[in-house]
Design a protein around this motif. Structure first.
Motif, PDB file in Angstrom:
ATOM      1  N   TYR A  88       0.651  -0.661   0.186  1.00 11.43           N
ATOM      2  CA  TYR A  88       0.028   0.421   0.106  1.00 11.43           C
ATOM      3  C   TYR A  88       0.838   1.458  -0.138  1.00 11.43           C
ATOM      4  O   TYR A  88       2.136   0.984   0.198  1.00 11.43           O
ATOM      5  N   ASP A  89       0.708   2.796  -0.314  1.00  9.17           N
ATOM      6  CA  ASP A  89       1.039   3.683  -0.332  1.00  9.17           C
ATOM      7  C   ASP A  89       0.621   3.891   1.300  1.00  9.17           C
ATOM      8  O   ASP A  89       0.237   3.202   1.813  1.00  9.17           O
ATOM      9  N   ASP A  90       1.510   5.073   1.385  1.00 11.85           N
ATOM     10  CA  ASP A  90       1.573   5.994   2.814  1.00 11.85           C
ATOM     11  C   ASP A  90      -0.193   6.071   2.828  1.00 11.85           C
ATOM     12  O   ASP A  90      -0.554   6.700   2.751  1.00 11.85           O
ATOM     13  N   LEU A  91      -0.573   4.622   4.207  1.00 11.99           N
ATOM     14  CA  LEU A  91      -1.864   4.861   4.545  1.00 11.99           C
ATOM     15  C   LEU A  91      -2.686   6.423   5.118  1.00 11.99           C
ATOM     16  O   LEU A  91      -3.193   6.536   4.864  1.00 11.99           O
ATOM     17  N   ILE A  92      -0.913   6.589   6.416  1.00 10.57           N
ATOM     18  CA  ILE A  92      -1.897   7.817   7.600  1.00 10.57           C
ATOM     19  C   ILE A  92      -1.801   8.858   5.952  1.00 10.57           C
ATOM     20  O   ILE A  92      -2.927   9.962   6.078  1.00 10.57           O
ATOM     21  N   ALA A  93      -0.993   8.908   4.719  1.00 13.62           N
ATOM     22  CA  ALA A  93      -0.512  10.728   4.196  1.00 13.62           C
ATOM     23  C   ALA A  93      -2.509  10.634   3.241  1.00 13.62           C
ATOM     24  O   ALA A  93      -3.738  11.421   3.148  1.00 13.62           O
ATOM     25  N   TYR A  94      -2.787   9.870   2.964  1.00  8.74           N
ATOM     26  CA  TYR A  94      -3.548   8.795   2.241  1.00  8.74           C
ATOM     27  C   TYR A  94      -5.609   9.404   3.210  1.00  8.74           C
ATOM     28  O   TYR A  94      -5.857  10.404   2.865  1.00  8.74           O
ATOM     29  N   ASN A  95      -5.361   8.935   4.896  1.00  8.57           N
ATOM     30  CA  ASN A  95      -6.467   9.643   5.234  1.00  8.57           C
ATOM     31  C   ASN A  95      -6.458  11.061   5.551  1.00  8.57           C
ATOM     32  O   ASN A  95      -7.105  11.645   5.995  1.00  8.57           O
ATOM     33  N   HIS A  96      -4.704  11.152   5.911  1.00 12.79           N
ATOM     34  CA  HIS A  96      -4.736  12.651   5.388  1.00 12.79           C
ATOM     35  C   HIS A  96      -5.307  13.608   4.775  1.00 12.79           C
ATOM     36  O   HIS A  96      -6.174  14.752   5.063  1.00 12.79           O
ATOM     37  N   ASN A  97      -5.433  13.067   2.874  1.00 14.26           N
ATOM     38  CA  ASN A  97      -6.218  13.228   2.098  1.00 14.26           C
ATOM     39  C   ASN A  97      -7.795  13.430   2.627  1.00 14.26           C
ATOM     40  O   ASN A  97      -8.195  14.797   2.253  1.00 14.26           O
ATOM     41  N   LYS A  98      -8.121  13.142   3.384  1.00 11.29           N
ATOM     42  CA  LYS A  98      -9.377  12.727   3.226  1.00 11.29           C
ATOM     43  C   LYS A  98     -10.205  13.776   4.428  1.00 11.29           C
ATOM     44  O   LYS A  98     -10.991  14.613   4.348  1.00 11.29           O
ATOM     45  N   LEU A  99      -9.424  13.906   4.975  1.00 10.85           N
ATOM     46  CA  LEU A  99      -9.402  15.089   6.603  1.00 10.85           C
ATOM     47  C   LEU A  99      -9.304  16.417   5.608  1.00 10.85           C
ATOM     48  O   LEU A  99     -10.515  16.920   6.179  1.00 10.85           O
ATOM     49  N   LEU A 100      -7.956  16.359   4.732  1.00 13.11           N
ATOM     50  CA  LEU A 100      -8.286  17.705   4.445  1.00 13.11           C
ATOM     51  C   LEU A 100     -10.107  17.865   3.293  1.00 13.11           C
ATOM     52  O   LEU A 100     -10.508  19.060   3.222  1.00 13.11           O
ATOM     53  N   ALA A 101     -10.008  17.032   2.473  1.00 17.23           N
ATOM     54  CA  ALA A 101     -11.721  17.113   1.801  1.00 17.23           C
ATOM     55  C   ALA A 101     -12.898  16.923   2.732  1.00 17.23           C
ATOM     56  O   ALA A 101     -13.306  17.949   2.567  1.00 17.23           O
ATOM     57  N   VAL A 102     -12.933  16.527   4.370  1.00 18.86           N
ATOM     58  CA  VAL A 102     -13.568  17.331   4.833  1.00 18.86           C
ATOM     59  C   VAL A 102     -13.789  18.308   5.308  1.00 18.86           C
ATOM     60  O   VAL A 102     -14.813  19.651   5.293  1.00 18.86           O
ATOM     61  N   ARG A 103     -12.576  18.995   5.643  1.00 13.76           N
ATOM     62  CA  ARG A 103     -12.316  20.642   5.926  1.00 13.76           C
ATOM     63  C   ARG A 103     -12.810  21.963   4.749  1.00 13.76           C
ATOM     64  O   ARG A 103     -13.437  22.450   4.554  1.00 13.76           O
ATOM     65  N   GLU A 104     -12.374  21.042   3.329  1.00 12.66           N
ATOM     66  CA  GLU A 104     -13.304  21.861   3.039  1.00 12.66           C
ATOM     67  C   GLU A 104     -14.184  21.961   2.283  1.00 12.66           C
ATOM     68  O   GLU A 104     -15.244  22.761   1.713  1.00 12.66           O
ATOM     69  N   TYR A 105     -15.143  20.373   2.487  1.00  8.27           N
ATOM     70  CA  TYR A 105     -16.537  20.355   2.373  1.00  8.27           C
ATOM     71  C   TYR A 105     -17.331  21.205   3.304  1.00  8.27           C
ATOM     72  O   TYR A 105     -17.508  22.079   3.234  1.00  8.27           O
ATOM     73  N   LEU A 106     -16.736  21.463   4.379  1.00  5.91           N
ATOM     74  CA  LEU A 106     -17.083  22.195   5.919  1.00  5.91           C
ATOM     75  C   LEU A 106     -17.164  23.707   5.610  1.00  5.91           C
ATOM     76  O   LEU A 106     -17.950  24.830   5.097  1.00  5.91           O
ATOM     77  N   ARG A 107     -16.087  24.101   4.684  1.00  2.99           N
ATOM     78  CA  ARG A 107     -15.696  25.292   4.575  1.00  2.99           C
ATOM     79  C   ARG A 107     -17.055  25.608   3.188  1.00  2.99           C
ATOM     80  O   ARG A 107     -17.635  26.871   3.757  1.00  2.99           O
ATOM     81  N   HIS A 108     -17.292  24.973   2.387  1.00  3.42           N
ATOM     82  CA  HIS A 108     -17.738  25.028   1.560  1.00  3.42           C
ATOM     83  C   HIS A 108     -19.145  25.091   1.832  1.00  3.42           C
ATOM     84  O   HIS A 108     -20.695  25.704   1.231  1.00  3.42           O
ATOM     85  N   CYS A 109     -19.690  24.403   3.681  1.00  2.40           N
ATOM     86  CA  CYS A 109     -20.634  24.625   3.436  1.00  2.40           C
ATOM     87  C   CYS A 109     -21.823  25.672   4.609  1.00  2.40           C
ATOM     88  O   CYS A 109     -21.902  26.091   5.177  1.00  2.40           O
ATOM     89  N   GLY A 110     -20.315  26.523   4.464  1.00  4.07           N
ATOM     90  CA  GLY A 110     -20.262  28.068   6.047  1.00  4.07           C
ATOM     91  C   GLY A 110     -19.737  27.273   7.014  1.00  4.07           C
ATOM     92  O   GLY A 110     -19.576  28.536   7.456  1.00  4.07           O
ATOM     93  N   VAL A 111     -18.917  26.319   7.556  1.00  3.42           N
ATOM     94  CA  VAL A 111     -18.266  26.187   8.710  1.00  3.42           C
ATOM     95  C   VAL A 111     -16.899  26.211   8.278  1.00  3.42           C
ATOM     96  O   VAL A 111     -16.187  24.998   8.324  1.00  3.42           O
ATOM     97  N   SER A 112     -16.241  27.359   8.974  1.00  2.55           N
ATOM     98  CA  SER A 112     -14.778  27.557   8.778  1.00  2.55           C
ATOM     99  C   SER A 112     -14.245  27.275  10.113  1.00  2.55           C
ATOM    100  O   SER A 112     -13.956  28.111  11.376  1.00  2.55           O
ATOM    101  N   LEU A 113     -13.271  26.088  10.162  1.00  5.35           N
ATOM    102  CA  LEU A 113     -12.403  26.305  11.791  1.00  5.35           C
ATOM    103  C   LEU A 113     -10.861  25.620  11.476  1.00  5.35           C
ATOM    104  O   LEU A 113     -10.770  25.944  10.136  1.00  5.35           O
ATOM    105  N   PRO A 114      -9.731  26.650  12.792  1.00  8.20           N
ATOM    106  CA  PRO A 114      -8.721  26.157  12.063  1.00  8.20           C
ATOM    107  C   PRO A 114      -8.262  25.227  11.822  1.00  8.20           C
ATOM    108  O   PRO A 114      -8.902  23.982  12.181  1.00  8.20           O
ATOM    109  N   THR A 115      -7.824  24.860  11.438  1.00  7.41           N
ATOM    110  CA  THR A 115      -6.355  22.997  11.387  1.00  7.41           C
ATOM    111  C   THR A 115      -6.422  22.578  12.194  1.00  7.41           C
ATOM    112  O   THR A 115      -6.093  21.797  12.209  1.00  7.41           O
ATOM    113  N   GLU A 116      -6.605  22.989  13.573  1.00  7.93           N
ATOM    114  CA  GLU A 116      -5.631  22.990  14.965  1.00  7.93           C
ATOM    115  C   GLU A 116      -7.008  22.158  14.932  1.00  7.93           C
ATOM    116  O   GLU A 116      -7.042  21.788  15.799  1.00  7.93           O
TER     117      GLU A 116
END
Length: 312
Positions: A88-116
């Protein structure tokens, strides 16, 4: 293999709920977040478990693996007990990409939260797995039920009450600043909005073919005649059946919602008002574009071979 994965996810759900019983949190399972909110055709990531607490948004990936897991450069090598080897490729990096997608989706829905506020973890819940020491030492890797490490510390009732009082008495911007820096939490409205946005996310789409085979994945678009219907227009939690009816000289099908099956034969209802014209014949060229789980590329499936469509 699928059964083992589900058992692992169920175990993680139990551990997470046990932790959330001491705090205020919401658990979502099997949600599918767009890889790109501006392009539905790019497909979606699946997130095993998504947890939203007053402190954090956490993406959890569960693996019920046994055997040995080691690192070779940037690749993860899983040696099963039976001797089978998968890379497998780096699974931690792949899961991090999922988390970034969640963050962008929430921002698209008007919910802007800090990276932390965003965290992720890879959970290995099978005690028969021997981990590479470098993986075992990684902060995003959890073995067993210690999900509290990534979900975060519980929030007391006093702190939760104070957060609501501040939000009522201050402007939205000031309330957010106070919650972030004084209480180390989101504002209650931010958390509620994040939960509402995630609840709207779809799960897997299911296509049942004639003969009974069921395909699981993403329905990207559907075409009838000159009309193409994109994934963004599909209504969530919709189940539709394609029924065949033999006319005088042709064989054709229509999509009929389950709720109208008992109506008089011939009372045909479209997929959605502007999408599907009632009583319109299905041509041999009409099809859907479907990306099945595990396949590298989407495939085109003729509607004449489809029996049932379930939108996640």
């Amino acid at each position: 293999e699928v059964r083992a994965g589900r058992l692992g996810e169920q175990a993680t759900r139990r551990w997470t709920r046990r932790h959330l019983s001491m705090t205020i949190g919401t658990l979502f399972g099997g949600k599918r977040v767009p890889r790109d909110v501006s392009a539905a055709s790019m497909g979606r990531y699946e997130i095993d478990l998504l947890v939203i607490t007053p402190r954090r948004v956490v993406a959890l990936e569960t693996k019920n693996w046994s055997g040995r897991l080691r690192l070779e450069g940037e690749q993860w090598v899983h040696e099963r007990i039976g001797g089978d080897v998968r890379i497998y490729d780096d699974l931690i990096a792949y899961n991090h990409n999922k988390l970034l997608a969640v963050r962008e989706y929430l921002r698209h829905c008007g919910v802007s939260l800090p990276t932390e506020r965003f965290h992720q973890a890879l959970i290995f819940d099978n005690p028969r797995l021997k981990l590479d020491p470098r993986l075992a030492a990684h902060p995003a890797v959890i073995c067993g039920p210690e999900v509290g490490v990534v979900v975060g510390q519980p929030i007391g009732s006093m702190r939760a009450t104070l957060a609501r009082i501040i939000e009522r008495c201050a402007s939205a911007q000031n309330a957010q600043a106070v919650s972030e820096h004084l209480l180390d939490t989101m504002t209650p409205s931010q958390r509620d909005a994040a939960c509402a946005a995630v609840a709207k996310l779809r799960t897997w789409d299911l296509i049942t073919l004639r003969g009974g085979r069921v395909l699981q994945g993403d329905l990207l678009w559907l075409r009838q005649g000159q009309e193409a219907i994109g994934a963004s227009q599909f209504q969530c939690d919709r189940v539709m059946s394609l029924r065949w009816r033999r006319g005088c000289s042709d064989l054709w099908s229509v999509l009929v919602p389950n709720g109208v099956r008992g109506r008089t034969h011939g009372a045909l209802v479209g997929l959605q008002g502007s999408w599907w014209q009632p009583s319109m014949p299905i041509d041999v060229d009409d099809c859907l574009y479907f990306h099945e789980v595990g396949e590298t590329r989407p495939s085109v499936i003729a509607l004449t071979s489809v029996e049932r469509i379930q939108i996640g």
